[in-house]
Design an enzyme around this catalytic site. Structure first.
Site, short mmCIF file in Angstrom:
data_model
loop_
_atom_site.label_atom_id
_atom_site.label_comp_id
_atom_site.label_asym_id
_atom_site.label_seq_id
_atom_site.Cartn_x
_atom_site.Cartn_y
_atom_site.Cartn_z
N PRO A 248 0.76 -1.11 -0.05
CA PRO A 248 -0.03 -0.05 0.02
C PRO A 248 0.96 1.37 0.17
O PRO A 248 1.54 1.80 0.87
CB PRO A 248 -0.91 0.00 1.20
CG PRO A 248 -0.10 -1.25 2.06
CD PRO A 248 0.78 -1.91 1.16
N ASP A 415 5.61 2.94 2.42
CA ASP A 415 4.95 1.70 2.71
C ASP A 415 3.81 2.06 3.91
O ASP A 415 4.46 2.43 5.02
CB ASP A 415 5.78 0.45 3.13
CG ASP A 415 5.06 -0.72 3.25
OD1 ASP A 415 3.88 -0.74 3.57
OD2 ASP A 415 5.72 -1.80 2.99
N HIS A 416 2.64 2.29 3.72
CA HIS A 416 1.78 2.49 4.68
C HIS A 416 1.57 1.65 5.82
O HIS A 416 1.07 1.79 6.77
CB HIS A 416 0.34 3.02 4.14
CG HIS A 416 -0.21 4.26 4.90
ND1 HIS A 416 -0.24 4.59 6.10
CD2 HIS A 416 -1.07 5.48 4.25
CE1 HIS A 416 -0.75 5.77 6.41
NE2 HIS A 416 -1.25 6.09 5.30
N ARG A 417 2.10 0.42 5.73
CA ARG A 417 1.94 -0.61 6.59
C ARG A 417 3.17 -0.37 7.62
O ARG A 417 2.90 -0.75 8.83
CB ARG A 417 2.42 -1.95 6.20
CG ARG A 417 1.11 -2.58 5.33
CD ARG A 417 1.60 -3.59 4.33
NE ARG A 417 2.92 -3.43 3.74
CZ ARG A 417 3.34 -4.51 2.71
NH1 ARG A 417 2.84 -5.65 2.76
NH2 ARG A 417 4.53 -4.38 2.42
#
Lengths: 444, 343, 372
Positions: A248, A415-417
């Site tokens: 994401p 990386d939105h995680r």
């Protein structure tokens, strides 16, 4: 009763004349007793009796000619049964008769073979077809003179009819070495349609390669062409696809006044990019998760002890990310050297596997292409990629006035995680702060 | 121009007689060549006609036959020496290789060795040991010697005359298995010592041979015609120097080469010819060249010599391989390819 | 200007002008100071044995000749007339003495115990060798003229190194004395004082060449030039040959070095079965030598001794007939070699190349219908 057939005395005759009998019918003879004088090509030789017994019949008169293998004398031999004996005439002939050549051959038509020298008879007339090989005795053996039409022995498999596939004349124009011929065949290229670069019509491998792209006649330009994607480009495509689809992505950007940093670059030994990398490295200290890596399969976050800074390099073959490992230990000058080295070797294609895979954060200097930025796709395995845009003169609020300053857009794709918006923005703000006021680096 | 039908032995006899007649410095030396006329009657009648001083019966010593011939050469005699059988040439090897071959070179051309050494060679005569050898490669390997053969009576006549007339030392190998083959001989035809002869034209495969194997190759060509295969047969004639040009020209047209000879294949005339053709005409080859030769063993007892010597069928088996047709070696070749075993 | 060239040392040679003989043509004994001491044990029985040996050898030879005419053998070099020249020395050998002979020494092969089955294979062109050399103590028959003389000399040198009293006998003909190998063998035998005996059967011809082509002087003089003692012996006198051989073997065995024996004899048959001697010699000469028949001479000697000749002849005939029958059976029933024999025993162990070729040949044979 034994019948003695006229043996092959090996003198090359198919028949012999009985010059004189040494015995008469009714005579008792001993083994090897001379029975007759037989005329051969060279002399008259004695024929020794092959048996001990009584002569019951002489089949020829003196002066008469007998065929080899025909009955010559009948013997009454004690304790024998009716048998014929050619005194191993065949055994005598066997060692010299060549294998696979039948005596009686059918009459053929004259074949296409020309025999300018009279080395052997021309295809003989039918009457001579039956000619058997002749044997002539010599001091230490015998010489066989061939007769009859040669015929090939029958093979144990069904023989496929021969068909001449390519005419020799057609082979004359273009030639190629066997490996090139094989390649042409694999690619479905007709050798004769290729432009040969070698002497005497020799088509080379390179000729085949350029034949592929140039195609046939220049008549009409094709609407589209296709080219197979191979090598680096193919790998990059796969990697980008995977990254885009599985991670994401989110991005944040900021316009930065880099006038001071640029001036620093111009006046010193460090490049602008290297100085920007120093800013990134400083910010990474405060935001260490920018180099972390999310492992979806194990749901783990991997953190690294060092910053392996990936430098995106554009090469003829495509995009390469080369790592400068433990970049946090290097000053701006060292980084300059390292970046230059990676770029050079990336273009040469001589980077090591480690250098191509060990980065844990990447910077992409898209500014050299003249654009402000973009939203870069993360290098697979990494959580942050930072794009540096072109440096442009822009009107800027500087110390209360509107002046032209060197401005560059910095984009962080993340990386939105691993990072949330606050962390990404915080990281970017810190990078920007150092770029705007490089002296801050001393303080931090 | 008159032609006569002569056996190969008689053709050699005629060449010797005509040479003795034309040049009184020509003389013959060999064992049993005088009264007996030679063990194959090749020198029949020559001593009676030309006398004991021109047709000399030699003591039983091959090395001395050659060595004394060299000495005679210093006084301008053109000796035609006979070695009675191929297998007996080895005592003379030293004189031939160390002396005959090198004298011209060693003397900077001042000493010529116009010596002809006649050697009956080859097998297929049902004989005993040492009477069926093919030693020509030993001499082809030695610079300074010319090595030639003949396949027919005409070739024997003309080539021998050229050999005797040549100022180079020439080993003339006569196929003893063909001594009684008959052929037309025109004594006015001359031949050189350098060129090969295309004796049969064909489009599909080139088969190169020499001496006794030329007839086998021609017979194979005739038999192959039954299957529609056209074989081009080349009589190499000269083994040293080899006429590679003629063979290359042929292979450029046919694309396929088979070389056949009685001598064992290892380090032989076929080794040399195939290498030379590959060097020059690699891109013309449709298939790997083949050779059909004696096996790499001593010559066997003659009861099984026909399993050893190249035959019509073995040559055609090799021809099939070059044409990509099924041959007797297919399974072996497949097995070897998979194990990677070396030859 | 004339120079006197010293003759080869005549003291080393005996019998030069008159070949040594103890049995005259009529069977009477001639005295010989040199040979008599070596014949003291030859009584009627011993002479009868020699007689039977020669009759058997002749029968082997003539049977083989006939078998060749009848197509059972491909070739035969006859020894007709040379029986005494071979039997005499053969019967003086000890079992461990080795013989290195040419292709015509059939008597030695027979008397040393060659198996006729294997022997026949050679003359049927089924095999190159006719016996196990180590079993017979006889090298394979040599076709290359004179080569065996060097082998014999080497064997003798080795025997001397081993401190053995085994000796070597080299057999060759008059023609061979011209070959380099034979002369080199004489050099070496003399230099090393090797325990080798050179038996030269001068049968007057090398194929068509009379012996005078090889030498104008008696052949027995040559070895004296090398320092080798030499005896010129009547080759058709089996007793003289036997005694001369005993002298030579004894000399070699006791460290006295080599000896050369020239056996003056005659090749009554052709060089081989298809030679035509009429082209180079005349009948008169043949008749002259037939009158000196070695077997006749012994018959007459036995008669003089009072032997029962009918019994002796009968015994000899039985033994000879047995032999001939054995040879005939061997020649008629010999098994031809398979083509695989081409590839066997080329090396101690076959090389890959040879194995591959053997496989190729088999595959080729298998591709022809009807081939074994």
């Amino acid at each position: 009763m034994k019948t003695f057939l006229l043996p092959d005395l090996g003198e090359g005759l198919t028949e012999s004349e009985v010059v004189a009998w040494r015995v008469a019918e009714g005579d008792t003879v001993e083994l090897n007793q001379p029975l007759a004088d037989i005329e051969t090509a060279k002399a008259v030789v004695e024929l020794p009796s092959p048996y001990e017994g009584v002569i019951t019949k002489l089949h020829a008169a003196e002066g008469e000619t007998v065929a080899v293998g025909a009955p010559l004398i009948e013997f009454d031999v004690a304790g024998s049964e009716q048998q014929g004996s050619g005194a191993d005439a065949s055994a005598a002939e066997a060692p010299s008769a060549p294998a696979g050549e039948p005596e009686d051959a059918p009459s053929p038509e004259a074949g296409p073979v020309a025999t300018p020298d009279e080395t052997i008879e021309e295809i003989p007339a039918a009457a001579e077809q039956e000619a058997k090989p002749e044997k002539v005795s010599v001091l230490v053996g015998s010489i066989t003179v061939h007769g009859g039409k040669p015929v090939r022995a029958k093979r144990t498999w069904d023989v496929e009819p021969f068909s001449r596939t390519d005419r020799p004349a057609e082979r004359r124009a273009n030639r190629a070495m066997p490996p090139v011929r094989k390649l042409a065949k694999e690619r479905g290229i007709d050798l004769q349609s290729v432009r040969p670069s070698g002497a005497d019509g020799l088509v080379t491998r390179a000729d085949l390669e350029s034949h592929g792209s140039a195609s046939a006649a220049p008549a009409a330009a094709p609407a589209s062409t296709r080219e197979k994607v191979t090598g680096l480009r193919k790998h990059t495509a796969a990697a980008m696809t995977q990254s885009a689809l599985t991670v994401p992505h989110a991005a944040t950007f900021h316009q930065v006044d880099v006038t001071e940093t640029l001036a620093l670059a111009r006046s010193g030994d460090a490049s602008f990019l290297a100085l920007a990398c120093r800013a990134i490295l400083l910010a990474a200290k405060r935001w260490p998760d920018v180099t972390a890596s999310f492992h979806a399969d194990t749901n783990e976050l991997e953190r690294f002890a060092h910053v392996n800074l990936g430098i995106a390099v554009s090469t003829d073959r495509g995009l390469v990310v080369a790592s400068v490992d433990e970049a946090e230990t290097m000053d701006a000058v060292a980084l300059t050297v390292a970046i230059k080295d990676r770029a050079t070797r990336a273009r040469e294609g001589s980077l090591s596997m480690a250098e191509l895979t060990s980065s844990n954060i990447t910077v992409s200097n898209v500014g050299i292409f003249g654009v402000d930025g973009g939203i870069p796709i993360l290098n697979p395995g990494e959580s942050v990629i930072l794009a540096l845009g072109a440096v442009r003169k822009m009107p800027w609020a500087h110390e209360g006035e509107v002046v032209l300053r060197d401005v560059c857009t910095v984009t962080v794709s993340f990386d939105h995680r691993v990072l949330d918006g606050r962390e990404a923005a915080g990281f970017l703000a810190d990078v920007a702060a150092v770029l705007e006021r490089p002296s801050l680096a001393l303080a931090r | 121009m008159t032609t006569e039908t002569l056996t190969l032995a008689k053709a050699v006899n005629a060449a010797l007689a005509d040479s003795l007649d034309a040049d009184d410095r020509v003389l013959l030396m060999g064992e049993d060549i005088g009264k007996l006329g030679g063990v194959f009657r090749v020198t029949d009648g020559l001593q009676a006609r030309f006398g004991e001083e021109r047709v000399i019966d030699a003591p039983l010593a091959e090395s001395a036959i050659i060595g004394t011939a060299i000495g005679m050469g210093y006084r301008g005699f053109r000796v035609v020496a006979e070695i009675q059988f191929d297998g007996f040439i080895y005592p003379a090897f030293d004189q031939i290789v160390a002396q005959v071959a090198k004298l011209h070179f060693r003397s900077k051309g001042r000493v010529k060795v116009p010596l002809t050494i006649r050697v009956p060679f080859g097998g297929a005569i049902g004989s005993v040991e040492h009477h069926s050898e093919s030693p020509e490669a030993y001499f082809a390997h030695t610079a300074g010697l010319r090595v030639v053969t003949a396949s027919t009576p005409q070739e024997a006549y003309s080539t021998l005359r050229a050999a005797i007339a040549s100022d180079d030392p020439v080993l003339f190998f006569e196929p003893k298995g063909k001594y009684y083959t008959k052929g037309e001989v025109d004594r006015s035809i001359t031949r050189d010592l350098d060129t090969a002869n295309v004796v049969a034209a064909g489009r599909d495969v080139t088969v190169a041979a020499y001496g006794p194997t030329v007839e086998t190759a021609l017979r194979a060509a005739i038999a192959a015609a039954d299957e529609g295969i056209e074989i081009e047969v080349i009589d190499l004639r000269s083994i040293s120097p080899l006429d590679v040009d003629t063979v290359v020209e042929s292979v450029r047209r046919t694309g396929r080469l088979v070389v056949a000879h009685e001598a064992p294949g290892e380090v032989s005339v076929s080794s040399e010819l195939i290498t030379s053709v590959v060097e020059r005409a690699f891109s013309s080859l449709e298939a790997a060249p083949e050779r059909v030769t004696g096996y790499d063993t001593p010559y066997p007892p003659s009861a099984i010599e026909h399993d050893y010597l190249p035959s019509l069928d073995r040559i055609l088996d090799a021809v099939d391989r070059t044409l990509g047709r099924r041959s007797s070696r297919d399974e072996l070749d497949t097995a070897m390819a998979s194990t990677g075993a070396a030859r | 200007m004339s120079i006197t060239v010293p003759a080869p040392d005549p003291a080393l040679a005996v019998g030069i002008d008159c070949p040594l003989r103890v049995l005259d043509l009529d069977g009477s004994r001639l005295p010989s100071e040199l040979l008599d001491p070596h014949l003291t044990d030859i009584d009627e029985s011993a002479l009868t044995n020699l007689y039977v040996d020669m009759v058997r050898v002749r029968r082997l030879d003539t049977e083989a000749f006939a078998l060749t005419r009848q197509g059972h053998l491909v070739l035969w070099p006859p020894l007709l007339g040379q029986e005494a020249a071979q039997v005499g020395p053969a019967r003086a050998l000890r079992q461990d003495d080795w013989v290195f002979a040419s292709y015509r020494e059939h008597a030695f092969a027979l008397l040393k115990g060659a198996d006729l089955g294997e022997f026949a294979h050679v003359w049927k062109a089924y095999a190159h060798g006719g016996w196990d050399p180590h079993e017979l103590r006889m090298a394979p028959a040599q076709i290359i003229i004179g080569a065996q003389s060097l082998h014999a000399t080497g064997f003798a040198m080795a025997s001397k190194l081993d401190r053995s009293d085994d000796i070597a006998l080299a057999c060759f003909g008059d023609g061979a004395t011209s070959e380099g190998d034979v002369n080199e063998a004489l050099v070496w035998a003399s230099a090393f004082q090797a325990p080798v005996v050179f038996l030269c059967q001068n049968n007057q011809y090398a194929i068509s060449e009379p012996v005078r082509v090889q030498s104008s002087a008696p052949l027995a003089l040559r070895p004296t030039g090398f320092g080798i003692p030499s005896m010129r012996v009547d080759g058709n006198d089996v007793l003289a040959m036997h005694a001369a051989a005993r002298i030579a073997f004894e000399r070699a065995r006791s460290g006295g070095g080599p000896t050369f024996i020239e056996a003056v004899t005659y090749r009554r048959g052709p060089h081989t079965t298809t030679d035509d001697p009429k082209r180079y010699r005349d009948e008169a000469e043949l008749e002259e030598w037939t009158a000196k028949d070695p077997i006749d001479r012994v018959e007459r000697a036995l008669e003089r001794m009072g032997a029962n000749m009918d019994a002796v002849r009968a015994e000899a005939k039985i033994r000879a007939d047995e032999l001939a029958k054995e040879l005939r059976a061997a020649a008629e029933h010999a098994e031809a070699p398979s083509a695989d024999a081409i590839f066997e025993h080329v090396y101690d162990r076959p090389t890959k190349r040879i194995q591959r070729q053997q496989a190729e040949r088999r595959a080729f044979a298998a591709s022809i219908e009807g081939t074994r």
